[in-house]
Scaffold this motif. Sequence first.
Motif, PDB file in Angstrom:
ATOM      1  N   PHE A   1       0.858  -1.185   0.000  1.00  0.00           N
ATOM      2  CA  PHE A   1       0.000   0.000   0.000  1.00  0.00           C
ATOM      3  C   PHE A   1       0.895   1.236   0.000  1.00  0.00           C
TER       4      PHE A   1
ATOM      5  N   HIS B   1       3.977   1.716   5.199  1.00  0.00           N
ATOM      6  CA  HIS B   1       3.805   0.422   4.537  1.00  0.00           C
ATOM      7  C   HIS B   1       4.965   0.149   3.578  1.00  0.00           C
TER       8      HIS B   1
ATOM      9  N   ASP C   1      -1.364   5.228 -10.553  1.00  0.00           N
ATOM     10  CA  ASP C   1      -2.448   5.058  -9.583  1.00  0.00           C
ATOM     11  C   ASP C   1      -3.524   6.129  -9.717  1.00  0.00           C
TER      12      ASP C   1
ATOM     13  N   LEU D   1      -7.023   5.077  -0.870  1.00  0.00           N
ATOM     14  CA  LEU D   1      -7.679   3.779  -0.903  1.00  0.00           C
ATOM     15  C   LEU D   1      -8.446   3.569  -2.208  1.00  0.00           C
TER      16      LEU D   1
ATOM     17  N   ILE E   1      -5.844   3.591  -5.588  1.00  0.00           N
ATOM     18  CA  ILE E   1      -4.918   2.478  -5.745  1.00  0.00           C
ATOM     19  C   ILE E   1      -5.621   1.239  -6.296  1.00  0.00           C
ATOM     20  N   ARG E   2      -6.946   1.212  -6.213  1.00  0.00           N
ATOM     21  CA  ARG E   2      -7.687   0.051  -6.709  1.00  0.00           C
ATOM     22  C   ARG E   2      -7.759   0.019  -8.228  1.00  0.00           C
TER      23      ARG E   2
ATOM     24  N   SER F   1       1.781  -8.564  -0.722  1.00  0.00           N
ATOM     25  CA  SER F   1       1.070  -7.294  -0.707  1.00  0.00           C
ATOM     26  C   SER F   1       0.204  -7.188   0.537  1.00  0.00           C
TER      27      SER F   1
ATOM     28  N   MET G   1      -2.808  -5.391   0.000  1.00  0.00           N
ATOM     29  CA  MET G   1      -3.988  -4.848  -0.671  1.00  0.00           C
ATOM     30  C   MET G   1      -4.794  -5.991  -1.255  1.00  0.00           C
TER      31      MET G   1
END
Length: 493
Positions: free
Chosen positions: A15, A20, A73, A89, A92-93, A118, A120
């Motif tokens: 992440f 992280h 991203d 959040l 990044i998906r 990861s 995620m």
Amino acid sequence: MSSSSSPAHAVFFPFPAQGHVASALHLAKLLHARGGIRITFVHSERNRRRVLRSRGADALDGVPGFRFAAVPDGLPLDGDSPPGMFPLLVSIRSTVQQFKDVLDEAAAAGEPATCVVSDMDHILLAAREMGLPTVVSWMPSACSLLSNQHFQQLIDRGLVPLKGGADAEQLSNGHLDRTVVDWVPGMPADMRLRDFGPFVRTTDRDDAVLTMSLFFMECIRTVPSAIVLNTFDELDGEVVATLSQLVPPVYTVGPLPQLAAAHVVTGQRSPVDALGASLWPEDGGCLEWLRGKPPRSVLYVNFGSIVVLTREQLVELAWGLAKSGHHFLWVIRDDQAKGNPIDMFPPEFAEETKGRGYVTSWCPQEALLRDEAIGAFLTHCGWNSMLDSICNGIPMLCYPVAADQQTNCRYARTEWRIGVEVDESIEREAVARMVREVMGEEKKGREMRQRAMEWKQKAAMAVAPGGTSWVNLERLISEVFCCSRKDVPHVNA
């Protein structure tokens, strides 16, 4: 994809927040140096540019067997300001296909991935779709993972969502403190709803962040082959034992920076030791300023890479530090100060603290906390910061804001007994009193320092050759990363 006899090649995609990324890089470096595992470490494109700005053009050159990659991203590429947790959040998906492209490129180059690491869920699921085993690199605290695994039960028992509609009365009327959650195995019997952190502080059953968290917790239970925790057994033994009954095999290999340092001390140096991932330029002048300061005389203040305080809170905190009478070294990020940090405060503050304070926008925290001049740490309770403090025997003043920080604060106060909590209002008189209490020579301060030094010794034992974290890293390498793909134990949904 590759055959089962392919050399081990772990592809990391953490992440893209500072804590992280830094912890995952420590883990990747250890796997490469200790296990000979080929590594591809994936940044978001925005973070790649930030690393280049903060560390220079050679920061991402990599070394033989250890390369960096980046995926877009959707966030603005310019500037160093953190985008905020929710935008991060969401954005990044969008990286799934680009991440799959990284895996395909590795396979086409004759170096197919054998494992994806990861924290995620969408990346873990993408890897599983491609037939790859996965490992969760859980870099927040173990106690937060255990608490998060019970979010659904909080909903089932009617504790979440909160009552009160749009005005969210239960957020401010003491309900969070009064509501005891005494049914979670492995956690204190007097845990409060407040100690479960901000994801459950919603009046909306369909709250987007709560929904994401519930999905991620389910993913952790069903998808990975193993979970890596950045902690050590003596600190979190009961929590880890309970987690081991809920999720795939757990490996405690922390504190990761100290384990990496112990690896170097044994003479097993590697070219990857110099690789870093700071997203901000670090001010080395703060270490020079500490030189000559008496032992335990300086309070270190840093709220991490994402937390944002209001101007009023910063001013109250400033006057609390001034009134405490102690030296302080304070990190105020550029996005908080919007200019020179010292310009935020009235001229009287500079006069009051002349010679006692050092204010900067970022610093090399691990090195700073090793300096004997540091006597206490006023922290947001991010897990990396807490571990840095524990490993250096530094008691804490805790000001939790988000993510795992409330749970971490609770454990620091009542389980490890090396922290006190600063009230949400950050009133100057209370701050001054607490700084004097923790930094002073009265009974409470002395006892906290003694316990902090005891935890420092236990952490050092865990990462030393033959210690629990050292042994667990060897197990992780042999049992998870260096076995063939077909032999990796899957936990199927």
